[in-house]
Design an enzyme around this catalytic site. Sequence first.
Site, PDB file in Angstrom:
ATOM      1  N   GLU A 101     -15.594   8.313  16.270  1.00 57.69           N
ATOM      2  CA  GLU A 101     -14.315   8.084  16.952  1.00 57.69           C
ATOM      3  C   GLU A 101     -13.410   9.306  16.928  1.00 57.69           C
ATOM      4  OE1 GLU A 101     -15.786   5.942  14.840  1.00 57.69           O
ATOM      5  OE2 GLU A 101     -15.523   3.881  15.533  1.00 57.69           O
ATOM      6  N   GLY A 113     -18.128   1.336  17.088  1.00 57.46           N
ATOM      7  CA  GLY A 113     -18.137  -0.128  16.986  1.00 57.46           C
ATOM      8  C   GLY A 113     -19.536  -0.695  16.765  1.00 57.46           C
ATOM      9  N   ALA A 171     -17.734   0.838  20.841  1.00 59.34           N
ATOM     10  CA  ALA A 171     -16.837   0.111  21.731  1.00 59.34           C
ATOM     11  C   ALA A 171     -16.909   0.797  23.091  1.00 59.34           C
ATOM     12  CB  ALA A 171     -15.427   0.162  21.171  1.00 59.34           C
ATOM     13  N   GLU A 230     -20.068  -0.446  13.193  1.00 62.67           N
ATOM     14  CA  GLU A 230     -19.162  -1.419  12.564  1.00 62.67           C
ATOM     15  C   GLU A 230     -19.694  -2.845  12.717  1.00 62.67           C
ATOM     16  OE1 GLU A 230     -16.002   0.451  14.841  1.00 62.67           O
ATOM     17  OE2 GLU A 230     -14.856   0.658  12.994  1.00 62.67           O
TER      18      GLU A 230
END
Length: 259
Positions: free
Chosen positions: A133, A110, A66, A113
């Site tokens: 993260e 992300g 992300a 993911e």
Amino acid sequence: MAFETITSETKGAVTLITLNRPDALNALNTTVLNELQQAFAAFEADDSQHCAVVTGSGEKAFAAGADIKEMVDKQAADFFLEDFFSGWNEMTAKTRKPWIAAVNGFALGGGCELAMMADFIIASENAKFGQPEIKLGVAPGMGGSQRLTRAVGKSKAMDLCLTGRMMDAAEAERAGLVARIVPHDQLMDEAMSAAEAIASMPPMAAMVNKELVDAAFETTLAQGLTHERRLFQILTATQDKSEGMSAFVEKRAANWKGR
Ligand code: CO8
């Protein structure tokens, strides 16, 4: 369709979607999510499209996570009120047709993911996976703690989430995260030919196969077996069941109707 942060093109019956922010290692920001949602909706709605491939542009990354620069100034209330990241789940849940992640480099946070939202992952030997993260003071927010644990088991998921380390493609394949590893320069050929093979199958059967494998993560064995039998029985009512079995008996190629 013209986009700012991705590209989407049709190649026969396969939609190729490319994350296209190579200077930011294809980091996933709100625009990427909005554009991916549009591209996936178009793929899902187009009767000529039967499988999709998602990959990253540039040599280094599928997606390095992300977008940290988009999140750095946000407060907890912003994340909560925007229900930040919920759109990813909605996009995945609405996509009933199969899609493959072709992971060409870093798939972190992300990015890992997103790859795990795909039906399966084909990785370049240069791919690196991780959920770093924790190093940013947070935890996975797009499904990593759940999908990674289901894919590789508790011990390795804990190792990756708690240390934030990366695993290479060979380790990811050994752990069951990755279906196939290929030399870097063969990644797109391999992913596109896998997608073409899927796209050549009867489309309702492909959607049902996807639904059934996904159901294994959500149900008890007894419920899953009943679900499987029921969908199998429904598929036997399709024209493509008659065509597929007749074509086998008559030793000819099947001509799918998609119904
Ligand atoms: N976000 C924004 N920009 C990024 C990101 C990212 N995730 N990753 C890389 N970039 C940018 C860099 O800032 C850099 O830009 P610039 O040239 O403008 O400085 C450019 O991409 C190139 O990156 P590097 O120079 O760092 O390239 P290196 O080859 O040296 O390193 C790495 C590559 C190791 C991949 C490194 O870039 C890195 O560690 N990136 C961050 C990886 C990461 O931590 N990902 C997880 C992000 S958080 C997340 O995904 C989920 C958060 C859940 C929050 C839940 C809230 C509800």
